[in-house]
Design a protein around this motif. Sequence first.
Motif: not given
Length: 438
Positions: A35-59
């Motif tokens: 449960i802690r890992t799931i919460v940390l991953v969700v928090r990290g996804f939002a706070s570290k902007n993983l979606n934007d980093k993924a777009k940059s990595l795709t480029y």
Amino acid sequence: MKKFSDIVHFLRYDMWRRTTTEFDSFFQRLGYAIIRTIVLVVRGFASKNLNDKAKSLTYSLIFAIVPILAMIVAVAKGFGVADIIEKQLNASFIGETGMVPTIMAMVERYLETTQGGLFIGIGLLILLWAVYSFFQSVESAFNQIWNVKKSRSILRQATTYIAIVVLIPVLIVCSAGIDIFIHSTVESSLHMEALHDYVHTSGVKFLQFFMCWLFFITMYVAIPNTKVRFISALIPGILMGTLFQLLQMLSVYLIAMLSRTSIVYGAFATLPILMTMLQYTSLLILIGAEMSYAIQNNEEFEYEQDLNSMSRRYKDFIMLYLLHVIIKRFEADEEPLTAHELAIRDHLPIRLVNQLLGRMVETGILREVYVEDEEEKTYQPALDSHKISVGMVIDRIDAQGTEEFLQAPTLEMEAFWTNYLKLKKAHSSLDKILVNEL
């Protein structure tokens, strides 16, 4: 509504107010860890902007894909297995797009430019730089996820990236070899054609998944510039490797469904799916890295909200208690403890223990002693234990950091500072001194 607020309160506070050593059973500890890992991953996804980093990595991946394939084919040619690489590409998602002949032709031209005449040095440098830049982008994203401030040296980067590029054709060749072995073994032991095909297909599919798991695990262990435990990379590697294979299957299905559009759009019909595939692949890679970080640093977030609002007095109390334990063990000639052992001993959050021990090392109260043949460090007094007083410890901690940095303090401020230091040095009872009397 109350139940929902209770769940939120549990996820934000109560769940983190128990250290790992306090759980009664393995399954309870495992349940909390998940449960802690799931919460940390969700928090990290939002706070570290993983979606934007993924777009940059795709480029970066779009520009590097041909040079990376060129490197893989070059390595494969060196081992005499280039045909196997091409066959595996045809069997992958890229093969379903019909782009393998085009890619292989581009790769051949790329390799030719690195071998011919005047441009041999320039072409090779461009190829190496494209591959290096992509992996550096991946390492930078991983280091941000792991909160690592410093990248590894250029030499270490180059050796790590080359090892990963060499690993890919090795895995493909191993996969092909095991595939042949499975086929020959099944063919000799099974006579029913339908059962033979089923067992062979299942074996090949599992092999593809296994090789993908191995590659993702290797990436999560090798790329971040920090020590990543194998167990921390194992679960994300298997999970993200599986999702990557399923994503490939979905992409192949979509291409088949959209085959009619190729009549109108031609080769461009597969381009949106290919771009989407690359973006979601980048996102899976980063989510897996975040999960690996969360698994390894689960204990770092215990009592997180409480530590953020912790009083100065309570922090001093725990710091002095840790120092007390370390001095007592030193005087009793007992083995010194690591930060993790000190945390376990009294059910303390490891994050706080590391912070307080670090402060006492910086101020010269404690010293770090590395255990022989291990990377763990223990802690011992840096001074004569009979000279370490409570007042001295508090004074050193208070004085830690920069002081008197103001460029133009007033005379009144300077006088106030001088009087304050005199009182501190004399260890006067400050509760008897009024602030307006300083």
